[in-house]
Scaffold this motif. Structure first.
Motif, mmCIF file in Angstrom:
data_model
loop_
_atom_site.group_PDB
_atom_site.id
_atom_site.type_symbol
_atom_site.label_atom_id
_atom_site.label_comp_id
_atom_site.label_asym_id
_atom_site.label_seq_id
_atom_site.Cartn_x
_atom_site.Cartn_y
_atom_site.Cartn_z
ATOM 1 N N GLU A 113 0.818 -1.211 0.000
ATOM 2 C CA GLU A 113 0.000 0.000 0.000
ATOM 3 C C GLU A 113 0.854 1.265 0.000
ATOM 4 O O GLU A 113 0.565 2.224 -0.726
ATOM 5 N N THR A 114 1.899 1.256 0.806
ATOM 6 C CA THR A 114 2.740 2.450 0.921
ATOM 7 C C THR A 114 3.472 2.735 -0.382
ATOM 8 O O THR A 114 3.542 3.890 -0.831
ATOM 9 N N VAL A 115 4.018 1.690 -1.008
ATOM 10 C CA VAL A 115 4.721 1.882 -2.276
ATOM 11 C C VAL A 115 3.757 2.395 -3.336
ATOM 12 O O VAL A 115 4.081 3.326 -4.103
ATOM 13 N N ARG A 116 2.563 1.814 -3.388
ATOM 14 C CA ARG A 116 1.596 2.241 -4.388
ATOM 15 C C ARG A 116 1.169 3.689 -4.177
ATOM 16 O O ARG A 116 1.142 4.486 -5.131
ATOM 17 N N SER A 117 0.841 4.048 -2.943
ATOM 18 C CA SER A 117 0.412 5.428 -2.673
ATOM 19 C C SER A 117 1.571 6.404 -2.861
ATOM 20 O O SER A 117 1.378 7.534 -3.314
ATOM 21 N N PHE A 118 2.794 5.957 -2.538
ATOM 22 C CA PHE A 118 3.954 6.815 -2.727
ATOM 23 C C PHE A 118 4.171 7.100 -4.214
ATOM 24 O O PHE A 118 4.458 8.239 -4.610
#
Length: 895
Positions: A843-848
């Motif tokens: 999730e963090t990589v995608r939102s980043f």
């Protein structure tokens, strides 16, 4: 010389003491007393050297601080995130479900989770880990309902006390602040008492230094630097490390070669070890009165005393389901159990205190009756020639069930009244709140379930280890949370002690940082912003009133056409809404924000337009800068207070287990009132306040009365017994809920409406993230239904459907049954670990990546103040002269 030393208070260096002892060896018995200065302890052998304790507390503390600060700085520089008071305390209100779940697991994994769950496994057997896990999971699951209602009804809030203030006024607000701060202090005490004791046991480091330095060096610095988002990054790292080590512990005890003792290394080996431990407890550590004192006249001349062994805490599981054994200690497969005798003693004669040790027990000359901890127990179900042996390998444990009830009730207070969980709900995206809490709850279940099924049961299995003996882990040591340390020091040596030390450090710092930011938010928004510097809030409310008056002429049905926004800005300039000239970059940011909130009909809601102005026009925001500084200041205040609190409790000699079981009595009464503030639109402020205070009075009263009735006195020890705790906890939580609910039904508040909350709790210097297509009101209402159904069903499974049939009818596990039980906990740990480690990263990589693309697109495009309909926004304050007597909204600002 020994008599002269009696009663003296002295602090003598260790070498002098050793020399003095050597000189006196040839003399008669010496009466002496050694009193150590505060902070000093007797020298003892530890698995790890003291340097390891300092290395972890100081070295790892600074390492993770720098690591977390680096992540925060990277995000700020790459995405252009600006630190504001709102960002500091709410993390942008756009955290995904995976990171939310990881944060929940981290926050709820206290030192007590790792230590006291193992104590319950050691005390009562397999039911202890289950009741610890299930009894503290359901609160997280049920809080999902409150989390989604927060996102729907009070999305501007920073603390749950702000809702109380907005609805019920000052008196109720102050009462709830007191309960919230008590919850934070209890959680802090739990963290530091257990953590410092175990660090000291493993390394020899002073408990006082450990308790004082951990909050400052390992929690405060990165929390003060990066705010809530930094604590979330740290929590993810801590959760990942905790699960990796949890898997290592589990596989070492249940899937390794063991050490040749045959007491661990596989489920069958642990099963055999626990059976041997039970037999040792009920055969070797019990004896008749004559076995303890053969000189008694009824014993007869030449009576051959049996050597009575030791076994700690037989009373903790004597009521468990058991099986009958013959004189040769062979299992006859008959079910049996012990129950308290209504009157009379089992021991034939009253023995002096010097005749029988605390870990030895007197049984009747005939029959199967044992005196344990001042109570007499008699078995049923066995033949006259057989003895009943209660088992650790059963869910049929009255002590485990009583603990479960206390655990369930007590932990509601430390979730529903702890600001850190409300803060996690505030930080989550609306569509992520429910899933985050549900995943977090089910994954967290694995932590105490696996930790205690591993270390707690292995601790009892080691009772008969030839190198250790039954007193390797005593009741007091286990009650202080030292079971995992003793077990892992034996089965993994210094390596096991180190990884436990690191795991414990992670648990303390992750929850500690969450408590620091939670208390800082309370002190900032509920005390400073509301009572110490109310003029600051008055200025904000004055600006909002100015905006409402200016926009009134241009809105229709709560919305403003984008074609009229320039006219609104001109009206605001004339009304002196802007104190300073507005830079062109801020006007461009305002245009971008307006576009993001404009609907397909070409209109923007009045509330969203105000929020856009609030965040974009930052140069005119005085309150945000002040509140950010105040928030950082209060993080330091509470970090220092945490250390002093831990030292104070250590000085008083409070036991970790005692504090854990008592917390529901102290703060449980506020659970119902706090929940009703966001669930019940007609809740009455007087009833809410009365419920919190009245429930506390009922809880303490019931606690003391039960101790008096059961034991004839009210003391520290009698208050720390099972039934007084159960009665006190139930009286507190049910009393508080019933008073608040019934009072609100009798005197409902018919004037308040939910939409008033966001109007009364304005954002200071930020804006809510734009809601996507999955966050419409209809879809959020579906999320409410999902939260209710899922949390209630899972709660029913964990508290009723799974454990109660096993408690009533399953009896004692065989090897196959125990193997299945162990297999379940190992699978749960593996699946939970995979989910909680990988999902937040994804999730963090995608939102980043999405956020970076947006930043790059903005950088490539020229900043423009033109909105979608072609209007170029301007805020021209050059023609307005400052009015010193009436800044902005005519409210004097005190800073």
């Amino acid at each position: 010389s020994g008599k002269m030393a009696t009663g003296m208070r002295c602090a003598v260096p260790t070498l002098l003491l050793a020399a003095f002892a050597a000189m006196q060896q040839a003399e008669a018995t010496v009466e002496s007393c050694i009193v150590y200065e505060r902070g000093q302890e007797p020298v003892k052998d530890t698995v790890l050297g003291e340097g390891w304790g300092w290395a972890v507390v100081v070295g790892f503390g600074l390492f993770f601080t720098l690591f977390t600060m680096g992540l925060t700085r990277f995000e700020t520089q790459t995405l252009g995130t600006q630190m504001s008071s709102e960002q500091f305390n709410t993390a942008g209100r756009n955290i995904g479900a995976g990171l939310t779940a990881a944060v929940i697991v981290s926050q709820w994994t206290w030192a007590a989770t790792l230590l006291m769950s193992s104590n319950m496994g050691w005390r009562v057997g397999v039911s202890g880990p289950f009741w610890y896990a299930s009894g503290a999971t359901v609160q997280i699951l049920l809080f999902a309902v409150l989390a989604i209602q927060v996102k729907r009804r009070a999305s501007h809030m920073h603390t749950f006390m702000e809702i109380v203030k907005a609805r019920f006024g000052t008196v109720t607000h102050v009462i709830m602040i007191v309960f919230a701060l008590m919850a934070n202090m209890i959680v802090t005490a739990m963290l530091l008492l257990g953590g410092s004791a175990t660090i000291s046991d493993l390394t020899g480091m002073s408990k006082i230094w450990a308790a004082f330095l951990i909050p400052l060096l390992s929690c405060w610095i990165y929390t003060m630097h990066g705010g809530l988002k930094a604590t979330f990054f740290a929590s993810y790292v801590h959760t990942s490390v905790i699960f990796v080590m949890l898997v290592v512990f589990t596989f070492t005890v249940y899937a390794s070669a063991g050490d040749g003792s045959g007491l661990y290394g596989s489920p069958d080996a642990v099963f055999d070890g626990l059976e041997k431990a039970s037999l040792h407890g009920f055969f070797a550590s019990t004896g008749t009165a004559c076995d303890f004192d053969a000189k008694l006249s009824p014993c007869g001349v030449g009576y051959q005393k049996k050597a009575v062994g030791h076994f700690p805490a037989l009373d903790s599981f004597i009521s468990n389901d058991g099986t009958c054994y013959d004189a040769a200690q062979k299992n006859t497969d008959k079910k049996c159990s012990f129950a308290k005798k209504s009157s009379g003693s089992c021991c034939a004669f009253e023995l002096g205190k010097d005749m029988i040790a605390e870990s030895q027990y007197c049984r009747a000359d005939s029959g199967d009756c044992i005196d344990v901890a001042g109570q007499s127990y008699e078995s049923s179900g066995c033949d006259a020639s057989e003895k009943c042996v209660p088992s650790f390998l059963t869910m049929g444990s009255p002590s485990g069930l009583l603990f479960g009830i206390t655990n369930i009730v007590g932990n509601f207070g430390t979730v529903f009244v702890d600001q850190s969980y409300w803060q996690s709900a505030v930080a989550a995206k609306p569509k992520s709140a429910v899933l985050g809490f549900l995943i977090g709850g089910m994954v967290w279940f694995a932590v105490p379930f696996c930790m205690a099924t591993t270390n707690g049961l292995a601790g009892r299995a080691l009772t008969t280890h030839p190198d250790l003996g039954p007193l390797y882990i005593t009741a007091s040591a286990s009650g202080a949370g030292l079971t995992p340390a003793r077990v892992l020091a034996k089965i993994l040596g210094s390596g096991g002690a180190f990884i436990l030390l690191l795991q414990l450090f992670m648990a303390i710092t992750s929850t500690g940082s969450a408590e620091i930011i939670a208390v800082s938010s309370i002190l900032t928004y509920d005390i400073y912003y509301t009572y110490i510097n109310p003029e600051l809030k008055g200025r904000r409310e004055g600006l909002r009133a100015t905006f409402a008056a200016a926009v009134q002429a241009f809105e229709d049905g709560g919305k403003v056409c984008t074609s009229k926004i320039q006219q609104v800005l001109d009206a605001l300039v004339s009304a002196r809404f802007f104190e300073k000239p507005v830079p062109s970059r801020e006007v461009a940011l305002l245009a971008s924000s307006v576009d993001s909130f404009t609907g397909e009909d070409g209109k923007i809601s009045t509330a969203d337009l105000y929020s856009c102005l609030n965040r974009a026009v930052a140069s005119n925001n005085v309150e945000g800068e002040i509140l950010l500084r105040v928030s950082k200041f209060f993080t330091g205040v509470f970090a220092v207070f945490m250390g002093f609190l831990a030292v104070f409790l250590q000085t008083l000699g409070f036991n970790l287990g005692w504090v854990y079981m008592t917390m529901g009595v102290i703060i449980g009464s506020a659970v119902g009132p706090a929940s009703l503030t966001i669930l019940m639109e007609t809740a009455n402020g007087v009833a809410i306040a009365a419920g919190a205070v009245g429930g506390l009075i009922l809880g303490v009263t019931g606690w003391a009365i039960q101790a008096q009735v059961e034991f004839g006195e009210v003391t520290y020890n009698t208050l720390g017994s099972d039934w007084p705790w159960v009665v006190g906890n139930l009286c507190a939580i049910l009393g508080g809920l019933l008073i608040a609910l019934v009072g609100s039904l009798i005197m409902p508040d018919k004037e308040f409406k939910w939409h008033m909350l966001n109007e009364r709790i304005p954002l200071v210097d930020d804006i809510e993230p734009a809601k996507d297509s999955d966050e419409t009101e209809d879809k959020l209402q579906k999320q409410v239904k999902i939260a209710i159904v899922a949390s209630v069903v899972l709660t029913f499974v964990l508290l009723v459907l799974w454990p109660l049939p096993m408690h009533g009818a399953a009896g004692v596990f065989g090897k196959a049954g125990f193997g299945t039980w162990v297999g379940l906990e190992m699978v749960w740990a593996l699946v939970g670990g995979i989910v909680i480690i990988t999902l937040p990263v994804y999730e963090t990589v995608r939102s980043f990546q999405q956020a970076k693309q947006q930043v790059e697109a903005v950088e490539k495009a020229e900043l423009s103040a033109t909105i979608k309909n072609g209007t170029t926004l301007k805020i021209d304050t050059s023609g307005i002269k400052p009015d010193a007597s009436a800044p902005a909204a005519g409210v004097e600002v005190a800073i």
